[in-house]
Design a protein around this motif. Structure first.
Motif, PDB file in Angstrom:
ATOM      1  N   TYR A 186       0.816  -1.216   0.000  1.00  0.00           N
ATOM      2  CA  TYR A 186       0.000   0.000   0.000  1.00  0.00           C
ATOM      3  C   TYR A 186       0.849   1.264   0.000  1.00  0.00           C
ATOM      4  CZ  TYR A 186      -3.744  -3.234   0.894  1.00  0.00           C
ATOM      5  OH  TYR A 186      -4.634  -4.275   0.785  1.00  0.00           O
ATOM      6  N   GLN A 187       0.264   2.305  -0.601  1.00  0.00           N
ATOM      7  CA  GLN A 187       0.912   3.605  -0.657  1.00  0.00           C
ATOM      8  C   GLN A 187      -0.141   4.694  -0.522  1.00  0.00           C
ATOM      9  OE1 GLN A 187       2.816   3.739  -4.483  1.00  0.00           O
ATOM     10  NE2 GLN A 187       0.910   3.631  -5.627  1.00  0.00           N
ATOM     11  N   MET A 188       0.315   5.916  -0.311  1.00  0.00           N
ATOM     12  CA  MET A 188      -0.597   7.046  -0.117  1.00  0.00           C
ATOM     13  C   MET A 188      -0.801   7.806  -1.422  1.00  0.00           C
ATOM     14  SD  MET A 188       0.904   8.383   3.529  1.00  0.00           S
ATOM     15  CE  MET A 188      -0.098   9.885   3.472  1.00  0.00           C
ATOM     16  N   LYS A 189      -2.001   8.376  -1.560  1.00  0.00           N
ATOM     17  CA  LYS A 189      -2.318   9.161  -2.745  1.00  0.00           C
ATOM     18  C   LYS A 189      -2.942  10.474  -2.311  1.00  0.00           C
ATOM     19  CE  LYS A 189      -6.017   8.265  -5.151  1.00  0.00           C
ATOM     20  NZ  LYS A 189      -7.006   7.597  -6.049  1.00  0.00           N
ATOM     21  N   ASN A 190      -2.545  11.561  -2.983  1.00  0.00           N
ATOM     22  CA  ASN A 190      -3.056  12.894  -2.662  1.00  0.00           C
ATOM     23  C   ASN A 190      -3.974  13.372  -3.783  1.00  0.00           C
ATOM     24  OD1 ASN A 190      -3.529  15.434  -1.707  1.00  0.00           O
ATOM     25  ND2 ASN A 190      -1.495  16.235  -2.217  1.00  0.00           N
TER      26      ASN A 190
END
Length: 352
Positions: A186-190
């Motif tokens: 998982y990774q973060m998205k803006n």
């Protein structure tokens, strides 16, 4: 976040959004979605209440089980369970406050800040590992208890604190390895959004969690999580629950013919009954989650339309299981009850 994982409310969709499919024509699915929308505002308060009780209960478990005269093979495993469950619930509380209580359950710049979502990722990864350790510690304890009753010589040889600590260490290492794919997927998205409907200002940001663009990693993670942290331990717990019940009945028949060591036999039986209750509660809490994960991998759109609406209820079931052991120990273990009363009644008398 169903079952403390990244599988429900941290998906690319918002918590209240569902994929459109033939499932939407299903009456039961629509009923599940309606129930989810009605229950979601209540979940935060209920879950925090259970967490506060569970954290306190697990601290009491650790305090009592680590006292002089209480340390034993079984109690080392129960202490490990208390530590795992307490950590999981403690990590869950800040997530609940931010994502349910302070800003509601709808995505917004105030709710889905960079810091909040970063914590969400860290919490989900760590809690998945810690909760899986708790499940496998329960499985290991059930296996050892069965072996010790069924084959007493094995119990005499390996039923010591050194063996218990070694077994716990192996569980921790193996579970951590199994959870590596989940930790890196998982990774973060803006996402930039207008501050209001009439403005084109895109200075507001909504952060969310997305999966890395790696189909193989995603599939490996999904099936490892479904099988090795849910389905397999649930099946083993059910199997050894049956074995323990059968072995207890056989031991009762043998005890009726015994004239010596009857007191020890009765104490052993009470311990086994208490451990059996712990195991059965884990089966009740973990099996539905494992079945839902399996169906999600086999049936298209099942995850979005059935699993996600049930996510919060899965969490509540898991939280109850994480916090109820203290009640079991107090009601089913005379040794635990006496030590607890001697510790805390003495403390109360000192301060009175």
């Amino acid at each position: 976040m169903a079952g403390y994982g990244l599988y429900a409310n941290t998906s690319d969709s918002a918590p209240n959004d569902y994929e459109k499919s033939h499932f939407e024509e299903n009456y039961m699915v629509n009923a599940l979605k309606t129930f989810d929308k009605m229950y979601k505002p209540v979940h935060g308060y209920l879950a925090v209440t259970i967490c506060v009780f569970g954290i306190t209960a697990n601290i009491l478990n650790i305090t009592v089980l680590t006292r002089k005269g209480m340390i034993s093979f079984v109690h080392i495993f129960l202490t490990g369970l208390a530590i795992s469950d307490g950590i999981t619930m403690a990590l869950y509380c800040p997530f609940l406050v931010q994502m349910y209580l302070m800003h509601g359950t709808t995505k917004s710049p105030d709710r889905n800040t960079e810091g909040a979502v970063r914590y969400q990722v860290v919490f989900a990864v760590i809690s998945t590992i810690v909760h899986s350790i708790s499940i496998w510690l329960t499985v290991t304890l059930a296996v050892f208890r069965y072996l010790f009753i069924r084959f007493p010589r094995i119990g005499l040889k390996y039923g010591n604190t050194k063996s218990a600590l070694a077994a716990e260490g192996i569980v921790v290492i193996m579970v951590t390895i199994i959870c590596i794919p989940n930790s890196i997927l998982y990774q973060m998205k803006n996402t930039h959004v207008p501050l209001n409907e009439t403005s084109n200002d895109t200075s507001a940001s909504i952060w969310s969690i997305t999966k890395r663009n790696d189909v193989i990693l995603e599939k490996v993670n999904y099936w490892m999580h479904a099988i090795f942290t849910r389905l397999l331990p649930s099946c083993l717990l059910m199997i050894f629950s049956v074995f323990l019940i059968i072995t207890m009945r056989q031991a009762d028949k043998r005890r009726n013919n015994m004239t010596l060591n009857n007191t020890f036999a009765l104490r052993s039986r009470r311990t086994t009954k208490m451990l059996l209750a712990v195991v059965l509660l884990s089966v009740i809490a973990e099996t539905p989650h494992g079945v839902l994960l399996l169906l999600s991998g086999l049936i298209p759109d099942f995850f979005a339309n059935v699993y996600v609406p049930l996510g919060d209820m899965i969490d509540i079931l898991t939280l109850i299981n994480d916090g109820v052991n203290f009640v079991l120990y107090c009601t089913m273990s005379k040794q635990f009850r006496k030590k607890f009363l001697s510790l805390f009644c003495r403390c109360a008398n000192r301060h009175s």
